[in-house]
Design a protein around this motif. Structure first.
Motif, PDB file in Angstrom:
ATOM      1  N   TYR A   1       2.509  -1.911  -3.690  1.00  0.00           N
ATOM      2  CA  TYR A   1       4.350  -1.847  -2.956  1.00  0.00           C
ATOM      3  C   TYR A   1       4.959  -2.960  -1.612  1.00  0.00           C
ATOM      4  O   TYR A   1       5.806  -2.659  -2.258  1.00  0.00           O
ATOM      5  CB  TYR A   1       4.022  -0.535  -1.969  1.00  0.00           C
ATOM      6  CG  TYR A   1       3.362   0.625  -2.656  1.00  0.00           C
ATOM      7  CD1 TYR A   1       4.555   1.769  -3.031  1.00  0.00           C
ATOM      8  CD2 TYR A   1       2.393   0.626  -3.290  1.00  0.00           C
ATOM      9  CE1 TYR A   1       4.003   3.067  -4.068  1.00  0.00           C
ATOM     10  CE2 TYR A   1       2.143   1.725  -3.811  1.00  0.00           C
ATOM     11  CZ  TYR A   1       2.340   2.989  -4.106  1.00  0.00           C
ATOM     12  OH  TYR A   1       3.077   3.681  -5.027  1.00  0.00           O
TER      13      TYR A   1
ATOM     14  N   ARG B   1       1.436   7.943   0.876  1.00  0.00           N
ATOM     15  CA  ARG B   1       2.478   7.733   0.130  1.00  0.00           C
ATOM     16  C   ARG B   1       3.160   6.231  -0.048  1.00  0.00           C
ATOM     17  O   ARG B   1       3.031   6.153   0.799  1.00  0.00           O
ATOM     18  CB  ARG B   1       3.456   8.366  -0.330  1.00  0.00           C
ATOM     19  CG  ARG B   1       4.506   8.778  -1.914  1.00  0.00           C
ATOM     20  CD  ARG B   1       5.472   9.800  -2.006  1.00  0.00           C
ATOM     21  NE  ARG B   1       6.357   9.667  -2.936  1.00  0.00           N
ATOM     22  CZ  ARG B   1       7.217   9.981  -3.458  1.00  0.00           C
ATOM     23  NH1 ARG B   1       7.319  11.088  -2.678  1.00  0.00           N
ATOM     24  NH2 ARG B   1       7.747   9.604  -4.346  1.00  0.00           N
ATOM     25  N   GLY B   2       3.471   5.856  -0.671  1.00  0.00           N
ATOM     26  CA  GLY B   2       4.369   4.079  -0.881  1.00  0.00           C
ATOM     27  C   GLY B   2       2.863   3.459   0.094  1.00  0.00           C
ATOM     28  O   GLY B   2       1.955   2.986  -0.601  1.00  0.00           O
ATOM     29  N   LEU B   3       3.801   2.457   1.279  1.00  0.00           N
ATOM     30  CA  LEU B   3       2.657   1.618   1.486  1.00  0.00           C
ATOM     31  C   LEU B   3       1.407   1.336   2.577  1.00  0.00           C
ATOM     32  O   LEU B   3       0.578   1.063   2.214  1.00  0.00           O
ATOM     33  CB  LEU B   3       3.564   1.192   2.921  1.00  0.00           C
ATOM     34  CG  LEU B   3       4.574  -0.180   2.443  1.00  0.00           C
ATOM     35  CD1 LEU B   3       5.431  -0.504   3.277  1.00  0.00           C
ATOM     36  CD2 LEU B   3       3.810  -1.465   1.744  1.00  0.00           C
TER      37      LEU B   3
ATOM     38  N   ARG C   1      -7.490  11.293  -3.681  1.00  0.00           N
ATOM     39  CA  ARG C   1      -7.063  10.463  -3.305  1.00  0.00           C
ATOM     40  C   ARG C   1      -5.873  10.436  -3.852  1.00  0.00           C
ATOM     41  O   ARG C   1      -5.464  11.063  -5.409  1.00  0.00           O
ATOM     42  CB  ARG C   1      -7.008   9.407  -2.568  1.00  0.00           C
ATOM     43  CG  ARG C   1      -7.869   8.175  -3.591  1.00  0.00           C
ATOM     44  CD  ARG C   1      -9.080   9.255  -4.198  1.00  0.00           C
ATOM     45  NE  ARG C   1      -9.862   8.036  -5.162  1.00  0.00           N
ATOM     46  CZ  ARG C   1     -10.532   8.088  -5.845  1.00  0.00           C
ATOM     47  NH1 ARG C   1     -10.167   9.856  -6.585  1.00  0.00           N
ATOM     48  NH2 ARG C   1     -10.804   7.745  -7.223  1.00  0.00           N
ATOM     49  N   PHE C   2      -4.305  11.278  -3.319  1.00  0.00           N
ATOM     50  CA  PHE C   2      -3.201  11.548  -3.963  1.00  0.00           C
ATOM     51  C   PHE C   2      -2.418  11.166  -3.298  1.00  0.00           C
ATOM     52  O   PHE C   2      -2.971  11.129  -1.941  1.00  0.00           O
ATOM     53  CB  PHE C   2      -3.548  13.327  -4.655  1.00  0.00           C
ATOM     54  CG  PHE C   2      -4.253  13.482  -5.427  1.00  0.00           C
ATOM     55  CD1 PHE C   2      -4.066  12.816  -6.684  1.00  0.00           C
ATOM     56  CD2 PHE C   2      -4.976  14.625  -4.692  1.00  0.00           C
ATOM     57  CE1 PHE C   2      -5.352  13.889  -7.791  1.00  0.00           C
ATOM     58  CE2 PHE C   2      -6.003  15.021  -5.732  1.00  0.00           C
ATOM     59  CZ  PHE C   2      -5.882  14.582  -6.837  1.00  0.00           C
TER      60      PHE C   2
ATOM     61  N   ALA D   1       2.888  13.219  -3.442  1.00  0.00           N
ATOM     62  CA  ALA D   1       4.231  13.448  -4.977  1.00  0.00           C
ATOM     63  C   ALA D   1       2.931  13.997  -5.460  1.00  0.00           C
ATOM     64  O   ALA D   1       3.378  14.936  -6.552  1.00  0.00           O
ATOM     65  CB  ALA D   1       5.027  12.776  -5.620  1.00  0.00           C
ATOM     66  N   ASP D   2       2.144  13.261  -6.075  1.00  0.00           N
ATOM     67  CA  ASP D   2       0.916  13.519  -7.288  1.00  0.00           C
ATOM     68  C   ASP D   2       0.173  14.841  -7.248  1.00  0.00           C
ATOM     69  O   ASP D   2       0.375  15.258  -7.744  1.00  0.00           O
ATOM     70  CB  ASP D   2       0.195  12.278  -7.519  1.00  0.00           C
ATOM     71  CG  ASP D   2       0.813  10.925  -8.212  1.00  0.00           C
ATOM     72  OD1 ASP D   2       1.455  11.621  -9.136  1.00  0.00           O
ATOM     73  OD2 ASP D   2       1.042  10.435  -7.597  1.00  0.00           O
TER      74      ASP D   2
ATOM     75  N   VAL E   1       9.769   6.661   5.042  1.00  0.00           N
ATOM     76  CA  VAL E   1      11.364   6.845   3.975  1.00  0.00           C
ATOM     77  C   VAL E   1      10.194   8.133   2.882  1.00  0.00           C
ATOM     78  O   VAL E   1      10.377   9.048   2.522  1.00  0.00           O
ATOM     79  CB  VAL E   1      11.093   6.531   2.947  1.00  0.00           C
ATOM     80  CG1 VAL E   1      12.516   4.696   3.382  1.00  0.00           C
ATOM     81  CG2 VAL E   1      10.099   5.057   2.882  1.00  0.00           C
ATOM     82  N   THR E   2       9.027   7.352   3.503  1.00  0.00           N
ATOM     83  CA  THR E   2       8.032   8.658   2.909  1.00  0.00           C
ATOM     84  C   THR E   2       7.942  10.230   3.417  1.00  0.00           C
ATOM     85  O   THR E   2       7.117  11.277   3.299  1.00  0.00           O
ATOM     86  CB  THR E   2       6.678   8.342   2.738  1.00  0.00           C
ATOM     87  OG1 THR E   2       6.212   8.549   4.044  1.00  0.00           O
ATOM     88  CG2 THR E   2       6.022   7.044   2.308  1.00  0.00           C
TER      89      THR E   2
END
Lengths: 344, 344
Positions: A58, A209-211, A233-234, A237-238, A261-262
């Motif tokens: 990322y 999420r993301g970073l 772990r997810f 989004a997933d 942004v997350t």
């Protein structure tokens, strides 16, 4: 105090030392790589190092605009495939520097014309011979089986690399990270108390999420290794694609929720979890995230999302170490494990 | 019979139909892509489609020698980064064709100069407008919330793509897959009986490596969605890095163990598990793997490793559908889920 806890606390010093010792070298490598016109970055790692690589994908894509692939070592080591890597930078990540499959991938990539880097905590290890250049973490020997200071040391090297490879635009203020890390350690008493509450937890889901996606893998791995908790772990989004069905009343979810942004995705998930009666604990510096979480580990609001992954994983490491102890386990002696894992 | 079970059984027909209808188009696309000098393949997906993509990364790298990256959609949709993709083939995979983040990544990749493909089961969906070309799965509408026939349909399209992009050497005999799939369905009675034994299972680990790594994610996802089992998934290599500490007496592990290059790694793991007293069930056509597993779902010994992923996932799908029923659940109505997941 466990060795794991002691090493968690060495992180601010390790970060400071590594920045001071390695920045110049990275700047030189960055100039070299800009001339080389790198079109693809391949990251090769296993275990905690692979979680640092997940963070790095990322960071490098968003900061440098170069596509990143997390390597599947077996493509090289078992299937013996030759990939087109002449325009690639290949980075192997290994705490011990002795992961035989990581080293094999680096050697094969060099033969295919790639430029290769090794990130390691051991300047005398095999990886220093397999890669063109070595990036050294200045952590001292890591004695804990559960990696902590080398994980954040690996992340730091990816920050240095991202800054050095970026063309134009502002650099990230990496030099702030050691003091953010020191401040995160001050949360220990609160985290120890929080861990008590989870003494009988057997399963959980960790979300990022993301970073901070790599951090969710890393906390889950620490919980598996040192607490024997079956930890999924997810990304937020997933999680909505199927795994949400797992959640029942009081099901524990731990979430990395930095400002940034997350936020929307994390808020959406937390609201769904509230309706389902799940138990959520967020590591966050965002008041909106705090409000919809069952409980919160509050982080410094000054921390920008791009600098959050290292300070935000520190409470998670502390949580795993203290939970292990409140479960009557010894985080320094996980059953069935040893420090160096050889893969065939 | 549940809708999920009915759709599992439609797979041989779907595979046959899709091969007949799509091979020519794929051959044309393959010729076009060879001229274009593709240097990177990026796969974009979520949920089950992402598990098909995980399979595809091994298939495409080993068969075509082109590096593959599994995209992180949020790099594009949240961080709004522009990646260098002018030499890339970008493949979006979505059962419904309506995953908004997948479509956004495809549109952005096209703008960056990439050639884009969409794999979907819905020829009238948004993805057919987002991508340059559409590869259609001929599965009929998928009514089950848990994807089965579209998962193997997506895998099949990656086989067709791998064959069409390969320069020189033998093609994989994809036309054998439908009959292998039909034969796998004959195992149903045995699998139903096996599922009974796991009625009270709450956690497990699913293991696969290489070409069957994606299947381990897919079975774990089915177990989470339809059986509410907290199912971890690992490669037999990564499992030894930490998660092995989870294993105690009778801890259930399900393993994909085809004959082929992953054999040694799978055998090593199974032997460690035997010593720890774990409960292992292997889907395998390798007598050596059978011998060290607590129980086995035997597959046709004629199946080559490269053709194993589709027939080997079918017993896994049957297992999840029957386990759901033996737990008194309805696989067609997983709590908290709906068929189309929109990601923001």
């Amino acid at each position: 105090m466990s060795i794991m806890l002691r090493e968690i606390k060495e992180q601010p010093t390790m970060l400071e030392k590594t920045i001071n010792a390695e920045t110049k070298k990275l700047d030189k490598i960055g100039r070299f790589l800009k001339d080389r016109d790198v079109q693809l970055i391949v990251l090769v790692a296993r275990g905690s190092s692979d979680n640092a690589a997940l963070f790095a994908r990322y960071l490098l894509e968003t900061r440098c605009g170069i596509p990143v692939s997390l390597s599947a070592p077996s493509v090289h080591t078992l299937y013996k495939s030759e990939l087109r890597l002449d325009k690639a930078l290949v980075v192997g990540v290994s705490q011990s520097g002795e992961g035989s499959d990581i080293n094999e991938v680096l050697l094969r990539a060099r033969k295919s014309g790639a430029f290769t880097l090794g990130i390691t905590n051991n300047g005398k290890s095999e990886i220093t011979r397999s890669a063109d250049e070595t990036l050294l973490i200045h952590a001292g020997k890591e004695r804990s089986v559960a990696a902590t200071k080398t994980y954040t040391g690996q992340m730091l090297h990816f920050y240095l690399l991202a800054n050095s490879m970026r063309t134009g635009g502002k650099r990230l203020e990496i030099e702030r990270i050691p003091s953010y890390a020191a401040k995160a350690l001050e949360r220990e008493a609160q985290i120890k108390a929080a861990a008590e509450r989870y003494t009988f937890m057997e399963n959980c889901v960790v979300v990022g999420r993301g970073l901070n996606y790599g951090n969710s893998f890393e906390l889950a791995l620490k919980l598996m290794e040192t607490c024997y908790v079956v930890a999924e772990r997810f990304s937020s989004a997933d999680f909505l694609h199927g795994p949400l069905a797992l959640v029942e009343r009081r099901f524990p979810v731990i979430l990395f929720g930095p400002k940034g942004v997350t936020r929307k995705s994390n808020l959406d998930l937390l609201r769904r979890l509230t309706i389902l009666g799940a138990d959520s604990m967020s590591i966050t510096n965002d008041p909106a995230i705090s409000r919809v979480s069952s409980r919160t580990i509050e982080m410094d609001t000054k921390i920008d999302e791009f600098l959050s992954p290292i300070p935000f994983v520190i409470p998670a490491q502390l949580f795993a170490a203290h939970l292990s102890q409140s479960k009557g386990l010894d985080p320094d002696n996980p059953r069935s494990l040893s420090k160096i894992t050889r893969t065939f």
